[in-house]
Motif scaffolding. Structure first.
Motif, PDB file in Angstrom:
ATOM      1  N   CYS A 186       0.828  13.114  -2.717  1.00  0.00           N
ATOM      2  CA  CYS A 186      -0.127  12.032  -2.967  1.00  0.00           C
ATOM      3  C   CYS A 186       0.142  11.368  -4.315  1.00  0.00           C
ATOM      4  CB  CYS A 186      -1.554  12.570  -2.917  1.00  0.00           C
ATOM      5  SG  CYS A 186      -2.144  13.013  -1.267  1.00  0.00           S
ATOM      6  N   GLN A 187       0.471  12.173  -5.333  1.00  0.00           N
ATOM      7  CA  GLN A 187       0.824  11.603  -6.629  1.00  0.00           C
ATOM      8  C   GLN A 187       2.029  10.677  -6.518  1.00  0.00           C
ATOM      9  OE1 GLN A 187       0.624  15.742  -8.659  1.00  0.00           O
ATOM     10  NE2 GLN A 187       0.408  14.303 -10.351  1.00  0.00           N
ATOM     11  N   LEU A 188       3.041  11.124  -5.786  1.00  0.00           N
ATOM     12  CA  LEU A 188       4.272  10.339  -5.663  1.00  0.00           C
ATOM     13  C   LEU A 188       4.112   9.142  -4.732  1.00  0.00           C
ATOM     14  CD1 LEU A 188       6.859  13.255  -5.471  1.00  0.00           C
ATOM     15  CD2 LEU A 188       6.565  11.644  -7.363  1.00  0.00           C
ATOM     16  N   SER A 189       3.088   9.163  -3.887  1.00  0.00           N
ATOM     17  CA  SER A 189       2.923   8.068  -2.923  1.00  0.00           C
ATOM     18  C   SER A 189       2.624   6.735  -3.600  1.00  0.00           C
ATOM     19  CB  SER A 189       1.804   8.403  -1.927  1.00  0.00           C
ATOM     20  OG  SER A 189       0.524   8.369  -2.551  1.00  0.00           O
ATOM     21  N   VAL A 190       2.118   6.762  -4.830  1.00  0.00           N
ATOM     22  CA  VAL A 190       1.814   5.508  -5.527  1.00  0.00           C
ATOM     23  C   VAL A 190       3.023   5.005  -6.315  1.00  0.00           C
ATOM     24  CG1 VAL A 190      -0.623   6.108  -5.698  1.00  0.00           C
ATOM     25  CG2 VAL A 190       0.905   6.707  -7.569  1.00  0.00           C
ATOM     26  N   CYS A 191       4.126   5.759  -6.279  1.00  0.00           N
ATOM     27  CA  CYS A 191       5.346   5.331  -6.962  1.00  0.00           C
ATOM     28  C   CYS A 191       6.170   4.442  -6.027  1.00  0.00           C
ATOM     29  CB  CYS A 191       6.149   6.550  -7.416  1.00  0.00           C
ATOM     30  SG  CYS A 191       5.255   7.626  -8.566  1.00  0.00           S
ATOM     31  N   ASP A 192       7.378   4.104  -6.462  1.00  0.00           N
ATOM     32  CA  ASP A 192       8.184   3.145  -5.712  1.00  0.00           C
ATOM     33  C   ASP A 192       9.135   3.810  -4.721  1.00  0.00           C
ATOM     34  OD1 ASP A 192       9.818   4.328  -7.575  1.00  0.00           O
ATOM     35  OD2 ASP A 192      10.616   2.466  -8.412  1.00  0.00           O
ATOM     36  N   PHE A 193       8.821   5.024  -4.277  1.00  0.00           N
ATOM     37  CA  PHE A 193       9.677   5.697  -3.301  1.00  0.00           C
ATOM     38  C   PHE A 193       9.396   5.177  -1.896  1.00  0.00           C
ATOM     39  CE2 PHE A 193       9.370   9.210  -6.550  1.00  0.00           C
ATOM     40  CZ  PHE A 193      10.685   9.081  -6.992  1.00  0.00           C
ATOM     41  N   SER A 194      10.456   5.084  -1.104  1.00  0.00           N
ATOM     42  CA  SER A 194      10.302   4.677   0.288  1.00  0.00           C
ATOM     43  C   SER A 194       9.650   5.806   1.085  1.00  0.00           C
ATOM     44  CB  SER A 194      11.661   4.333   0.896  1.00  0.00           C
ATOM     45  OG  SER A 194      12.449   5.515   1.007  1.00  0.00           O
ATOM     46  N   PRO A 195       9.058   5.490   2.247  1.00  0.00           N
ATOM     47  CA  PRO A 195       8.443   6.544   3.063  1.00  0.00           C
ATOM     48  C   PRO A 195       9.405   7.666   3.429  1.00  0.00           C
ATOM     49  CG  PRO A 195       7.780   4.384   3.862  1.00  0.00           C
ATOM     50  CD  PRO A 195       8.840   4.152   2.828  1.00  0.00           C
ATOM     51  N   GLY A 196      10.677   7.319   3.698  1.00  0.00           N
ATOM     52  CA  GLY A 196      11.654   8.335   4.061  1.00  0.00           C
ATOM     53  C   GLY A 196      11.940   9.297   2.924  1.00  0.00           C
ATOM     54  N   VAL A 197      12.089   8.765   1.716  1.00  0.00           N
ATOM     55  CA  VAL A 197      12.323   9.616   0.551  1.00  0.00           C
ATOM     56  C   VAL A 197      11.103  10.490   0.288  1.00  0.00           C
ATOM     57  CG1 VAL A 197      12.614   9.607  -1.958  1.00  0.00           C
ATOM     58  CG2 VAL A 197      14.031   8.125  -0.540  1.00  0.00           C
ATOM     59  N   MET A 246       0.831  -1.199   0.000  1.00  0.00           N
ATOM     60  CA  MET A 246       0.000   0.000   0.000  1.00  0.00           C
ATOM     61  C   MET A 246       0.873   1.260   0.000  1.00  0.00           C
ATOM     62  SD  MET A 246      -3.194  -0.770  -0.062  1.00  0.00           S
ATOM     63  CE  MET A 246      -3.990   0.714   0.544  1.00  0.00           C
ATOM     64  N   PRO A 247       0.400   2.312  -0.663  1.00  0.00           N
ATOM     65  CA  PRO A 247       1.197   3.547  -0.672  1.00  0.00           C
ATOM     66  C   PRO A 247       1.256   4.198   0.702  1.00  0.00           C
ATOM     67  CG  PRO A 247      -0.957   3.931  -1.662  1.00  0.00           C
ATOM     68  CD  PRO A 247      -0.832   2.453  -1.451  1.00  0.00           C
ATOM     69  N   THR A 248       2.336   4.915   0.956  1.00  0.00           N
ATOM     70  CA  THR A 248       2.458   5.689   2.185  1.00  0.00           C
ATOM     71  C   THR A 248       1.302   6.679   2.275  1.00  0.00           C
ATOM     72  OG1 THR A 248       4.869   5.514   2.161  1.00  0.00           O
ATOM     73  CG2 THR A 248       3.922   7.330   3.429  1.00  0.00           C
ATOM     74  N   ALA A 249       0.702   6.809   3.458  1.00  0.00           N
ATOM     75  CA  ALA A 249      -0.415   7.733   3.638  1.00  0.00           C
ATOM     76  C   ALA A 249       0.102   9.161   3.769  1.00  0.00           C
ATOM     77  CB  ALA A 249      -1.222   7.349   4.873  1.00  0.00           C
ATOM     78  N   ILE A 250      -0.574  10.084   3.110  1.00  0.00           N
ATOM     79  CA  ILE A 250      -0.291  11.516   3.216  1.00  0.00           C
ATOM     80  C   ILE A 250      -1.469  12.159   3.950  1.00  0.00           C
ATOM     81  CG2 ILE A 250       0.262  13.640   1.988  1.00  0.00           C
ATOM     82  CD1 ILE A 250       2.313  11.392   1.593  1.00  0.00           C
ATOM     83  N   ALA A 251      -1.176  13.053   4.874  1.00  0.00           N
ATOM     84  CA  ALA A 251      -2.241  13.729   5.621  1.00  0.00           C
ATOM     85  C   ALA A 251      -1.966  15.220   5.681  1.00  0.00           C
ATOM     86  CB  ALA A 251      -2.376  13.155   7.027  1.00  0.00           C
ATOM     87  N   VAL A 252      -3.050  15.987   5.795  1.00  0.00           N
ATOM     88  CA  VAL A 252      -2.970  17.429   5.998  1.00  0.00           C
ATOM     89  C   VAL A 252      -3.792  17.770   7.238  1.00  0.00           C
ATOM     90  CG1 VAL A 252      -2.553  18.029   3.594  1.00  0.00           C
ATOM     91  CG2 VAL A 252      -4.910  17.748   4.392  1.00  0.00           C
TER      92      VAL A 252
END
Length: 283
Positions: free
Chosen positions: A100-111, A1-7
């Motif tokens: 949010c767009q980048l969260s579905v890519c293969d980047f780690s949560p830290g990046v 699952m992608p990393t969650a982004i919150a505001v």
């Protein structure tokens, strides 16, 4: 699952850029959401996504910021990143959507968390104001303050990435030198100067409209404003921008990062001359 982004407010949620972009979650202020509900909400996000990146304004109300730290502390979680940004409200909403767009890519949560500072440099955020007498986030000279009292005065301001201030009709704002889109929000109809003149001067590909964030008037010091933000919208460009930066491991928490600071624990990356050589000891 992608990393969650919150505001931290629902008015920082812009419409999704495409069908594949998940919306950010909202961690509301203490006067809206009880602590038990906030804890349960954050816990669900961690269960579903593994990690949570919370993007919030640097000017967030102290009680709300304390709530975020309380939630992270009570959950005893090192999987929650609290990322403060100096961007104005509409620019912050743009940055949240980019994450949010980048969260579905293969980047780690830290990046992903540390990329917020990089991407913010490519958001040109400003406003057209009828007065700058209460503007605190951009330097305002004495003469400009005096002109602000003249009937019919309007000022075009860019707060980020570099402060700029001109009187409408008497100067131009420097904009991005790359292909971008422009999102505009106003308490009334968007100012024609933004949608026509500025859009043409900055050679934007498209102009989109959005509701004005609730705390924009307090951020800009007036309720009579039109806020705007120019930004990179193409996911492939955003991806290449982040992917091109050297990745390192945080010396404190071990998370992967880009740039000079960890997005999760905020530990700075030591300067090259202060880093340990291979093997971990100095000779």
């Amino acid at each position: 699952m992608p990393t969650a982004i919150a505001v931290t407010s629902p008015d920082l949620v812009l419409p999704a850029a495409d069908p594949h972009t998940p919306p950010p979650a909202v961690l509301s202020s203490p006067d809206i959401q009880p602590l038990d509900d906030a804890l349960a909400h954050a816990h669900r996000l961690l269960d579903l996504h593994g990690h949570l990146v919370v993007l919030h304004p640097r000017s967030l109300a102290p009680a709300h910021e304390r709530r975020l730290h309380t939630v992270r502390s009570l959950l005893e979680s090192d999987r929650i990143a609290l990322v403060a940004s100096p961007l104005p409200p509409l620019g912050l909403a743009v940055l949240a959507r980019q994450l949010c767009q980048l969260s579905v890519c293969d980047f780690s949560p830290g990046v992903l968390a540390s990329s917020a500072r990089l991407l913010a440099h490519y958001v040109h955020a400003g406003a057209v104001l009828n007065s700058v007498t209460r503007l605190d986030h951009v330097p305002v000279g004495l003469k400009t303050h005096a002109k602000s009292w003249l009937p019919g005065s309007q000022f075009a301001v860019v707060a980020h990435p570099e402060p700029q201030l001109v009187r409408v009709g008497a100067g131009e704002l420097e904009g991005p030198d790359y292909a971008c889109r422009l999102v505009v929000a106003g308490a009334a109809a968007p100012a024609e100067w933004v949608t026509v003149h500025l859009a043409a001067a900055w050679r934007v590909g498209a102009v989109l409209e959005a509701p004005l964030p609730g705390y924009s008037p307090s951020w800009w010091g007036t309720s009579k404003l039109t806020e705007f933000a120019a930004y990179l919208s193409d996911l492939s460009v955003l991806y290449q921008l982040v992917a091109s930066v050297r990745r390192e491991s945080c010396r404190w928490c071990g998370m992967e990062l880009i740039g000079d600071r960890c997005g999760f624990c905020a530990s700075p990356v030591p300067a090259p001359e202060h880093r340990l050589p291979a093997g971990g000891t100095y000779s």
